[in-house]
Scaffold this active site. Structure first.
Site, mmCIF file in Angstrom:
data_model
loop_
_atom_site.group_PDB
_atom_site.id
_atom_site.type_symbol
_atom_site.label_atom_id
_atom_site.label_comp_id
_atom_site.label_asym_id
_atom_site.label_seq_id
_atom_site.Cartn_x
_atom_site.Cartn_y
_atom_site.Cartn_z
ATOM 1 C CG ASP A 1 21.796 -11.912 -44.858
ATOM 2 O OD1 ASP A 1 22.584 -11.410 -44.121
ATOM 3 O OD2 ASP A 1 20.842 -11.396 -45.568
ATOM 4 C CD GLU B 1 22.722 -10.889 -39.902
ATOM 5 O OE1 GLU B 1 23.344 -9.950 -39.735
ATOM 6 O OE2 GLU B 1 21.539 -10.858 -40.621
HETATM 7 C C1 BGC Z 1 24.444 -9.118 -43.974
HETATM 8 C C2 BGC Z 1 24.830 -7.699 -44.467
HETATM 9 C C3 BGC Z 1 23.958 -7.385 -45.548
HETATM 10 C C4 BGC Z 1 22.221 -7.737 -45.031
HETATM 11 C C5 BGC Z 1 21.289 -7.547 -46.257
HETATM 12 C C6 BGC Z 1 23.040 -8.590 -43.105
HETATM 13 O O1 BGC Z 1 22.619 -9.095 -41.992
HETATM 14 O O2 BGC Z 1 25.318 -9.529 -42.752
HETATM 15 O O3 BGC Z 1 26.106 -7.603 -45.016
HETATM 16 O O4 BGC Z 1 24.019 -6.191 -46.134
HETATM 17 O O5 BGC Z 1 22.122 -8.568 -44.260
HETATM 18 O O6 BGC Z 1 21.600 -8.787 -46.888
#
Ligand code: BGC
Length: 558
Positions: A199, A256
């Protein structure tokens, strides 16, 4: 590159909304276990779960207070162990979301840091001093306002949070933080988890806090320059991934990288770099911006798909990643409105969703399906502004009313575009209370806006669900997992690409418009999947609105 993950069809589950088995209105891990047969029949091979760790749920689990325990609202450690076992028995895999950029402010590290600035945990986070009445700088948080929050009981002292103020960012320059995150990841891999979705990893390095963003000096400005893709991200990422591969060489690391350009996708996923195996960018989807109301911010205004823009973008991504990694193919996730709310045609609803699925998922890459997408589920309708849990919603609402939109029109816009409305309940059976999701009122106060359900679509051979099954069967043949791809130049409104492997050639042609389109397809192949009417017309093919063909020539005649 021969690795198990290259043939995966991934299904993203927002655990709180998938299936509730203990009737508290919150989906749980036992619910995921219960639905494995459903997922297997759909052709899913890997599940990605949004965060399930102990969390105050300020940001639905992305605010982690204990990485080593499961949040009791979704289950227990025994449940996750049972889930891993059940998935593996079915030849399936599990990816966990790994939140590495920040913790919850309730995490013991942060609590210890607040309590005692001399504690070793103080240096786990990011702090700055400011002049009285000022902030350390004017950087803006993704969740609204400044990235700086006053440290309780410490005058003019602030901590850094890129997301919610209850989610302080970790200091990745501290080797102890890097090691702690490696240990957490190893713990889960040793439990049998097959991979991680990293993430927000692109934010783990920050610029010098003394640097101001261009703009009014104290007004917060959101600017990636200061906190995305900075020079230490890759070394930190490499160290992390390398340590995981040392204990599990076939771990699947899915990064991500919301704002990654095609060039950055290469950097983050080049096998020699020992970083991610594949990377999700939000820049693979292209919207039309020419029909927006200039008096309002773009974010909460509905937008049409820019087919030509998407063709260019995907051509670039597919071309640049051809010998590097698999692109990630998705239409929706928990951070955006559902594809059915964004792009489905009103007049050709089901056909349009079938065409959009075929247009994307048979391309070279890893499909990620967001739960309910296979049913044509739209965003839920949230009735109150407070249901969105987003401080940027009220200013939009007020601005829209001020320029003449009615309250009803504004709520419709918000519901059509907001990520929270995309996190509604999975509808299993319309004859059951709460669509079979739970016997208890669900945690999210939203109403289903399209009457779809698993029960209804399972028994309808023409349904979108059945189409997704057929699509994934095709996707898992070597031609569609390993074949080369060429995206064809075609008329706007049409998306066409070929896949080629050894003596086989497939052509996927999708009319993504409400009008008839004439298209050339002379691959001489046999149709293996069709949507809508396609007729011969003067040497060309006449594609009716939102129609699609997949033809395969395996006679080496091309
Ligand atoms: C997640 C979000 C989240 C954020 C902070 C993002 O990339 O997909 O849903 O709010 O990271 O963790």
């Amino acid at each position: 590159m021969a690795n198990w993950h290259e043939k995966q069809v991934i299904y993203q589950i927002y655990p709180k909304s998938f299936k509730d088995t203990n009737d508290d209105g919150i989906g749980d891990l036992q619910g995921v276990i219960q639905k494995i047969p459903y997922l297997k029949a759909l052709g899913i091979t890997t599940i990605w779960l949004n965060p399930i760790y102990v969390s105050p749920q300020v940001d639905n689990g992305y605010d982690v207070a204990d990485y080593y325990q499961i949040d009791q609202s979704v289950g227990s450690m025994a449940d996750v162990e049972a889930l891993i076992q059940a998935l593996h028995q079915n030849g399936m895999h599990l990816l966990l979301d790994f939140v590495m950029n920040h913790t919850s402010d309730q995490h013991p590290w942060f609590q210890a840091a607040l309590k005692d600035p001399q504690s070793k945990y103080h240096d786990y986070y990011l702090w700055a001093q400011a002049k009285p009445g000022q902030l350390p700088n004017n950087w803006g948080s993704f969740f609204g306002g400044s990235v700086w929050e006053p440290t309780p009981k410490a005058p003019n002292h602030y901590y850094f949070h890129l997301f919610d103020r209850h989610m302080p960012d970790l200091n990745w320059q501290n080797p102890a933080v890097r090691q702690a995150m490696i240990e957490i990841a190893k713990f889960w891999l040793n439990k049998g988890v097959d991979g991680l979705r990293l993430d927000a990893f692109i934010h783990i390095d920050k610029a010098n806090f003394k640097q101001f963003a261009v703009g009014e000096s104290q007004k917060p400005v959101i600017d990636d320059t200061f906190y995305a893709h900075l020079s230490r991200v890759q070394p930190y990422l490499r160290e992390f991934c390398h340590a995981l591969r040392a204990i599990k060489p076939d771990v699947f690391i899915l990064g991500e990288a919301a704002s990654a350009s095609p060039e950055l996708l290469i950097d983050y996923s080049r096998p020699q770099n020992d970083e991610c195996d594949a990377v999700i960018t939000f820049r693979s989807i292209v919207d039309r911006l020419d029909q927006l109301d200039s008096r309002l911010p773009a974010e909460f205004q509905p937008k049409a798909l820019d087919v030509e823009g998407m063709r260019q973008r995907l051509t670039t991504i597919e071309t640049k990643l051809a010998d590097v990694s698999l692109p990630v193919l998705y239409w929706s996730n928990h951070d955006m409105a559902r594809v059915a709310s964004r792009y489905a045609s009103t007049d050709y609803y089901w056909q349009s969703l079938k065409c959009l699925a075929a247009m994307l998922y048979l391309q070279r890459g890893l499909p990620i399906i967001y739960y309910g997408e296979e049913l044509g589920l739209k965003n839920s309708y949230l009735k109150q502004l407070s249901d969105f849990h987003d401080q940027t919603v009220l200013p939009f609402y007020q601005q829209a009313l001020a320029v003449g939109y009615s309250a009803d029109q504004t709520m419709k816009m918000l519901n059509q575009t907001h990520k929270m409305a995309a996190r509604g309940m999975m509808p299993w059976d319309s004859d059951q209370p709460y669509q079979g999701f739970s016997k208890h009122e669900p945690w999210l106060n939203g109403q289903q806006t399209t009457p779809v359900s698993v029960a209804a679509e399972t028994s309808d051979p023409t349904s979108l669900l059945v189409f997704y099954r057929q699509l994934f069967q095709l996707k898992q043949t070597p031609l569609f997992t390993a074949g080369d791809e060429v995206i064809q130049p075609t008329a706007n409104g049409v998306f066409q690409y070929t896949r080629q492997l050894a003596g086989q050639l497939a052509t996927v042609t999708c009319n993504l418009s409400d009008t008839v389109q004439l298209v050339t397809n002379n691959d001489g192949g046999q149709p293996s999947l069709t949507v809508g009417a396609v007729d011969q017309h003067a040497g060309q093919l006449n594609y009716s609105p939102w129609s699609m063909t997949v033809t395969i020539n395996d006679k080496k005649e091309f």
